[in-house]
Design a protein around this motif. Structure first.
Motif, short mmCIF file in Angstrom:
data_model
loop_
_atom_site.label_atom_id
_atom_site.label_comp_id
_atom_site.label_asym_id
_atom_site.label_seq_id
_atom_site.Cartn_x
_atom_site.Cartn_y
_atom_site.Cartn_z
N VAL A 1 0.83 -1.20 0.00
CA VAL A 1 0.00 0.00 0.00
C VAL A 1 0.86 1.24 0.00
CG1 VAL A 1 -1.60 1.36 1.41
CG2 VAL A 1 -2.01 -1.07 1.03
N SER A 2 1.91 1.27 0.82
CA SER A 2 2.78 2.45 0.86
C SER A 2 3.54 2.61 -0.44
CB SER A 2 3.73 2.39 2.05
OG SER A 2 4.62 1.32 1.92
N ALA A 3 3.91 1.50 -1.09
CA ALA A 3 4.62 1.58 -2.37
C ALA A 3 3.68 2.04 -3.47
CB ALA A 3 5.24 0.23 -2.72
N ALA A 4 2.39 1.67 -3.37
CA ALA A 4 1.42 2.05 -4.40
C ALA A 4 1.01 3.51 -4.28
CB ALA A 4 0.20 1.15 -4.30
N ASN A 5 1.21 4.12 -3.12
CA ASN A 5 0.83 5.50 -2.90
C ASN A 5 2.07 6.34 -2.61
OD1 ASN A 5 -1.94 4.91 -3.09
ND2 ASN A 5 -1.97 4.24 -0.97
N PRO A 6 2.81 6.71 -3.67
CA PRO A 6 4.01 7.50 -3.42
C PRO A 6 3.63 8.86 -2.85
CG PRO A 6 3.53 7.40 -5.77
CD PRO A 6 2.56 6.50 -5.08
N PRO A 7 4.57 9.50 -2.13
CA PRO A 7 4.26 10.79 -1.53
C PRO A 7 3.91 11.83 -2.60
CG PRO A 7 6.57 10.18 -1.16
CD PRO A 7 5.91 9.05 -1.87
N LEU A 8 2.98 12.70 -2.26
CA LEU A 8 2.57 13.75 -3.17
C LEU A 8 3.61 14.87 -3.21
CD1 LEU A 8 -1.17 14.13 -2.10
CD2 LEU A 8 -0.31 12.98 -4.13
N SER A 9 3.64 15.58 -4.32
CA SER A 9 4.52 16.75 -4.41
C SER A 9 3.95 17.85 -3.52
CB SER A 9 4.59 17.23 -5.87
OG SER A 9 3.32 17.72 -6.26
N GLU A 10 4.76 18.83 -3.23
CA GLU A 10 4.31 19.92 -2.36
C GLU A 10 3.10 20.65 -2.95
OE1 GLU A 10 3.51 23.66 -0.84
OE2 GLU A 10 4.59 23.52 -2.73
N PRO A 11 3.11 21.00 -4.24
CA PRO A 11 1.92 21.67 -4.79
C PRO A 11 0.66 20.79 -4.71
CG PRO A 11 3.79 22.01 -6.24
CD PRO A 11 4.21 21.00 -5.21
N ALA A 12 0.82 19.50 -4.91
CA ALA A 12 -0.34 18.60 -4.85
C ALA A 12 -0.86 18.50 -3.41
CB ALA A 12 0.03 17.23 -5.39
N ARG A 13 0.06 18.41 -2.44
CA ARG A 13 -0.36 18.37 -1.03
C ARG A 13 -1.07 19.66 -0.64
NH1 ARG A 13 4.81 16.57 -0.06
NH2 ARG A 13 5.35 18.54 0.88
N ARG A 14 -0.53 20.77 -1.10
CA ARG A 14 -1.12 22.07 -0.78
C ARG A 14 -2.51 22.19 -1.39
NH1 ARG A 14 2.40 25.28 -3.11
NH2 ARG A 14 1.04 26.04 -4.74
N ALA A 15 -2.65 21.78 -2.65
CA ALA A 15 -3.96 21.83 -3.32
C ALA A 15 -4.96 20.93 -2.59
CB ALA A 15 -3.82 21.41 -4.77
N GLN A 16 -4.49 19.78 -2.15
CA GLN A 16 -5.35 18.87 -1.40
C GLN A 16 -5.82 19.50 -0.09
OE1 GLN A 16 -3.54 15.15 0.06
NE2 GLN A 16 -5.01 14.10 -1.28
N ARG A 17 -4.90 20.17 0.60
CA ARG A 17 -5.24 20.82 1.87
C ARG A 17 -6.21 21.98 1.64
NH1 ARG A 17 -4.98 18.44 6.03
NH2 ARG A 17 -2.83 17.93 5.70
N VAL A 18 -5.97 22.77 0.59
CA VAL A 18 -6.87 23.88 0.27
C VAL A 18 -8.27 23.35 -0.04
CG1 VAL A 18 -7.38 25.71 -1.41
CG2 VAL A 18 -5.07 25.47 -0.48
N GLU A 19 -8.34 22.27 -0.82
CA GLU A 19 -9.63 21.69 -1.18
C GLU A 19 -10.34 21.16 0.07
OE1 GLU A 19 -12.52 18.81 -1.87
OE2 GLU A 19 -10.53 18.15 -1.28
N GLN A 20 -9.58 20.51 0.95
CA GLN A 20 -10.17 19.97 2.18
C GLN A 20 -10.73 21.09 3.06
OE1 GLN A 20 -7.34 18.17 4.84
NE2 GLN A 20 -8.91 17.15 6.04
N LEU A 21 -9.93 22.13 3.28
CA LEU A 21 -10.39 23.23 4.13
C LEU A 21 -11.54 24.01 3.47
CD1 LEU A 21 -7.01 24.46 5.61
CD2 LEU A 21 -8.91 23.41 6.84
N THR A 22 -11.49 24.14 2.15
CA THR A 22 -12.58 24.82 1.44
C THR A 22 -13.89 24.07 1.66
OG1 THR A 22 -11.08 25.71 -0.23
CG2 THR A 22 -13.40 25.56 -0.84
N ARG A 23 -13.81 22.75 1.55
CA ARG A 23 -15.00 21.92 1.73
C ARG A 23 -15.48 21.94 3.18
NH1 ARG A 23 -12.77 17.54 0.22
NH2 ARG A 23 -12.45 16.64 2.27
#
Length: 133
Positions: free
Chosen positions: A37-59
Motif C-alpha cells: 500500500v505504501s509503495a502504491a501511494n508515493p508521496p505527493l509533491s508539495e503543490p499537490a499536497r497544498r492543493a489537497q489541503r486547500v480543497e479539504q479546508l474549502t469543503r
C-alpha cells in the motif's frame, strides 16, 4: 499413558500449532499489505499536497473562492519559510555527522577503517532511500 490422554495431548498440539501459524500468517500478511500500500501511494509533491489541503479546508469550512486563493498563498509562503529552516538545519546536521565520523575514524585501527567506510556507505544509501528518518 492412556490412549485418551495421548489423543488430547495430540489435539492440543495441533491447536497450538494452528494458532501459532495463524498468528504468524497474519503478521506476514499485514507486513506485505502495508508495504504494498505504501509503495502504491508515493508521496505527493508539495503543490499537490497544498492543493489537497486547500480543497479539504474549502469543503470543511465553506471557504469562498477568494479565501481559497488566500489560503493557498499563505500555505505556499509558510512552506517556503519552513523549507528554508529545514535546509539550514540539514546543513548543520551534516556538519555534526561529518565531525562524528572523523572522531570515530581517529579511534579506529587501519584494519577497522575500511569496514567503517563500508558501513557508512550502507548507512548513506539507506538514508537516501528513506529520507524521512
Amino acid at each position: 499413558m492412556s490412549e485418551t490422554s495421548a489423543t488430547r495431548k495430540a489435539a492440543l498440539w495441533v491447536a497450538v500449532v494452528f494458532l501459532l501459524g495463524a498468528a504468524l500468517g497474519g503478521m506476514v500478511g499485514y507486513g506485505f499489505a502495508r508495504h504494498s500500500v505504501s509503495a502504491a501511494n508515493p508521496p505527493l509533491s508539495e503543490p499537490a499536497r497544498r492543493a489537497q489541503r486547500v480543497e479539504q479546508l474549502t469543503r470543511e469550512l465553506g471557504l469562498t473562492s477568494a479565501q481559497g486563493q488566500q489560503l493557498d498563498a499563505i500555505l505556499m509562503r509558510r512552506h517556503a519559510e519552513s523549507k528554508a529552516i529545514h535546509d539550514q538545519t540539514d546543513a548543520q546536521i551534516g556538519k555534526v555527522r561529518q565531525g562524528t565520523r572523523e572522531e570515530i575514524r581517529a579511534i579506529l585501527t587501519p584494519e577497522q577503517k575500511p569496514k567503517f567506510e563500508e558501513f557508512l556507505q550502507r548507512l548513506d544509501l539507506e538514508r537516501k532511500r528513506n529520507p524521512q528518518r
